[in-house]
Write a protein that holds these residues in place. Structure first.
Motif, PDB file in Angstrom:
ATOM      1  N   ARG A  60       0.823  -1.202   0.000  1.00 30.63           N
ATOM      2  CA  ARG A  60       0.000   0.000   0.000  1.00 30.63           C
ATOM      3  C   ARG A  60       0.860   1.257   0.000  1.00 30.63           C
ATOM      4  O   ARG A  60       0.411   2.315  -0.408  1.00 30.63           O
ATOM      5  CB  ARG A  60      -0.919   0.016   1.234  1.00 30.63           C
ATOM      6  N   ARG A  61       2.100   1.136   0.459  1.00 31.13           N
ATOM      7  CA  ARG A  61       2.962   2.305   0.588  1.00 31.13           C
ATOM      8  C   ARG A  61       3.796   2.487  -0.675  1.00 31.13           C
ATOM      9  O   ARG A  61       5.025   2.441  -0.664  1.00 31.13           O
ATOM     10  CB  ARG A  61       3.863   2.174   1.813  1.00 31.13           C
ATOM     11  N   GLY A  62       3.095   2.663  -1.795  1.00 28.76           N
ATOM     12  CA  GLY A  62       3.740   2.933  -3.063  1.00 28.76           C
ATOM     13  C   GLY A  62       3.297   4.283  -3.592  1.00 28.76           C
ATOM     14  O   GLY A  62       2.278   4.839  -3.168  1.00 28.76           O
ATOM     15  N   VAL A  63       4.077   4.834  -4.516  1.00 32.35           N
ATOM     16  CA  VAL A  63       3.752   6.120  -5.143  1.00 32.35           C
ATOM     17  C   VAL A  63       4.051   6.005  -6.640  1.00 32.35           C
ATOM     18  O   VAL A  63       5.095   5.455  -7.027  1.00 32.35           O
ATOM     19  CB  VAL A  63       4.572   7.274  -4.539  1.00 32.35           C
ATOM     20  N   ALA A  77      -2.544   2.011 -10.178  1.00 36.06           N
ATOM     21  CA  ALA A  77      -2.216   2.694  -8.929  1.00 36.06           C
ATOM     22  C   ALA A  77      -3.477   2.913  -8.092  1.00 36.06           C
ATOM     23  O   ALA A  77      -3.444   2.809  -6.855  1.00 36.06           O
ATOM     24  CB  ALA A  77      -1.533   4.029  -9.218  1.00 36.06           C
ATOM     25  N   TRP A  98      -2.385   3.722  -4.313  1.00 34.72           N
ATOM     26  CA  TRP A  98      -1.207   4.580  -4.373  1.00 34.72           C
ATOM     27  C   TRP A  98      -1.595   6.004  -4.758  1.00 34.72           C
ATOM     28  O   TRP A  98      -2.436   6.213  -5.636  1.00 34.72           O
ATOM     29  CB  TRP A  98      -0.231   4.080  -5.431  1.00 34.72           C
ATOM     30  N   PRO A 139       8.027   6.046   0.932  1.00 30.94           N
ATOM     31  CA  PRO A 139       7.319   4.864   0.440  1.00 30.94           C
ATOM     32  C   PRO A 139       8.197   3.618   0.414  1.00 30.94           C
ATOM     33  O   PRO A 139       9.425   3.691   0.515  1.00 30.94           O
ATOM     34  CB  PRO A 139       6.941   5.279  -0.985  1.00 30.94           C
TER      35      PRO A 139
END
Length: 551
Positions: free
Chosen positions: A214-217, A234, A239, A274
């Motif tokens: 979940r901690r993506g950009v 995304a 994201w 991230p």
């Protein structure tokens, strides 16, 4: 038939068979065989410009918007050298151009003959491929050579994984015009079923699979490909999406339009590191974003061609032709944190801009809001694109383009004109006064030339506004002359010289009405550089105060 006419006839026919639809011509004598062949070819749209630099940037804009090769033709000598800035931009931003330069035959080179310079590999490494075509001769085998060469040039410019400019240097001996004889030693006809050589596109590459998180950009920079697909992925993964205006990804619920201020606030940037960042295109507008990327634990750059990938921060840990962003289970705390800070920053920015009068960031924001669905917005490479980046709200229904390969201010009037000619719908351009004056020849149109629906919005702060935001501004004594460069030009008279309709906007409430019209037209908005620098400082302070409060 004389050899020059034969080569020109065959080359034009084969390029059309490959898919060529638009040609830009800067007139001259040595290029007469190709010019006449193009004029007689009803399957292409011909654009004629008297200035080679303007012609080259017009072709750049056409190819950038259409994403198809556009041919660009000139005579020999310095005419070809004037193409160089546009070729550099095309090379850096991956725009498919077919650069056709006429030349004197070898026996005239190095002799002091008129309009004769060394044109061999004139554009150096800025082109993807170069060919010295050779002087045409009346002998068997020439037609196969010319047609196969045209196919190779067209396909190399198109890519598909690494599009860009291709240069064919064409030496012609006199006579340069048709002589009335149609005989040749072999058939000049092409293949009955299409191009001489048919290039096949390789299957899509196997995507790199990212572990669910979940901690993506997702970061979307200029010139990104397959943007909608990645934004949809995304969204499913939860994201946030950080898109530059010309990345075409600033829309939807996951768009974070205030990322420049969020990542410029140390408390937010430190707390929102991230697990992975995926980058599309070439991000380069926001220094806080670039600094933040350097700290990313995992930074994956998506590049269609693995021989060339953008990584200005040297922070990439992996490079892939495609990436698979999987759906991640779990709560939405990560996305909610970004969206909460976005809402706070956006409210503070809009409140300040609403009270900022005739400010440049407000103009950028309000212009985007006023555009109709289906519109194209071409923006200048200096302050206009940065004002859009910092002030533009998320929205669908428009296409934003910019020349961010080499990011020069030259040729932008012509590039916008070309992009508008390649766009099916209303077009607009946001340019600074220096960019506008630098390429005012782009407004010169002959009576038979296609005229797009294009409104230029010119921000006139009487000089180089971006320098007022840089450290040079502190050097008060030399600053105004060597950086500020005031010009005192009345843009209304510049427009009058070419018969271009012109409107001066005195208040931004008049903007929507001023944008209306037909054909090329200019809307001027006057601002002050020092006041603009103050507004930018206030924007940063207001946004960061709101972000810290939201934390």
């Amino acid at each position: 038939m004389n050899p020059a006419t034969a080569l020109a006839t065959v080359l034009v026919d084969e390029l059309v068979r490959c898919g060529l639809t638009d040609v830009v011509l800067a007139p001259g004598s040595r290029s007469a065989p190709l010019a006449l062949a193009l004029h007689a070819e009803s399957r292409v749209r011909l654009h004629v410009r008297i200035d080679e630099r303007s012609a080259s940037f017009l072709a750049l804009g056409l190819a950038k918007r259409s994403e198809r090769p556009v041919a660009l033709l000139c005579s020999s000598g310095t005419a070809a050298a004037n193409f160089h800035p546009a070729v550099i931009e095309a090379g850096e931003s991956g725009v498919p151009l077919l650069v056709l330069t006429a030349d004197r035959p070898p026996e005239l080179r190095g002799t002091g003959a008129n309009q004769t310079i060394d044109q061999i590999k004139l554009f150096g490494s800025a082109v993807r491929w170069f060919a010295e075509v050779g002087v045409p001769e009346d002998r068997p085998g020439q037609v196969a050579y010319w047609r196969s060469l045209a196919c190779r040039a067209y396909q190399r410019a198109l890519g598909p994984s690494d599009p860009g400019p291709v240069h064919l240097n064409l030496a012609f001996r006199e006579p340069l015009i048709p002589d009335g004889d149609t005989t040749w030693c072999e058939s000049l006809d092409g293949d009955a079923n299409g191009p001489w050589v048919r290039a096949r596109v390789a299957p899509p590459p196997v995507a790199l699979h990212i572990p669910p998180t979940r901690r993506g950009v997702l970061v979307v920079g200029d010139g990104a490909a397959n943007v909608r697909r990645y934004i949809a992925a995304a969204g499913m993964a939860g994201w946030p999406v950080l898109s530059e205006p010309s990345g075409s990804g600033r829309y939807g619920d996951h768009a974070i339009s205030t990322y420049h201020f969020l990542l410029g606030t140390p408390e937010f940037a430190d707390a929102h590191q991230p697990d992975v960042v995926v980058t599309l295109g070439r991000p380069g507008l926001s220094r806080p974003l670039l600094s933040w990327l350097k700290r990313a634990e995992e930074h994956i750059v998506v590049a269609p061609d693995l021989a060339r990938w953008p990584d200005p921060t040297r922070s990439a840990t992996q490079v892939a032709q495609a990436v698979e962003i999987p759906v991640a289970s779990g709560d939405d705390t990560w996305l909610h944190a970004w969206r909460g800070a976005e809402a706070a920053a956006r409210a503070a920015i809009d409140d300040l801009l609403d009270s900022s009068g005739m400010s440049e960031p407000r103009l950028a924001r309000d212009l985007v809001d006023a555009l109709p669905n289906g519109a194209l917005l071409f923006t200048g490479s200096s302050m206009p694109i940065r004002d859009l980046d910092q002030a533009m709200r998320p929205r669908r229904g428009i296409r934003v383009l910019a020349s961010r390969g080499a990011s020069g201010i030259d040729g932008l009037v012509s590039t916008a004109m070309g992009a508008a000619l390649g766009h099916n719908g209303p077009s607009f351009a946001l340019l600074g006064d220096l960019s506008f004056l630098h390429d005012q020849n782009g407004l010169i149109l002959g009576p038979r030339e296609p005229r797009p629906d294009l409104c230029y919005v010119v921000v006139n702060n009487d000089g180089g506004g971006i320098f007022s935001l840089l450290p040079q501004a502190a050097l008060r004594d030399p600053f105004e002359r060597v950086f500020g460069t005031p010009h005192g030009i009345d843009l209304g008279y510049v427009c009058a010289a070419t018969g271009t309709p012109y409107t001066l906007v005195g208040d931004l409430s008049e903007l929507a009405k001023a944008l209306r019209g037909e054909g090329p037209r200019v809307v001027e908005v006057r601002t002050e550089r020092e006041a603009n620098a103050l507004v930018h400082a206030q924007l940063r302070e207001a946004a960061q105060t709101a972000i810290r409060a939201a934390l």
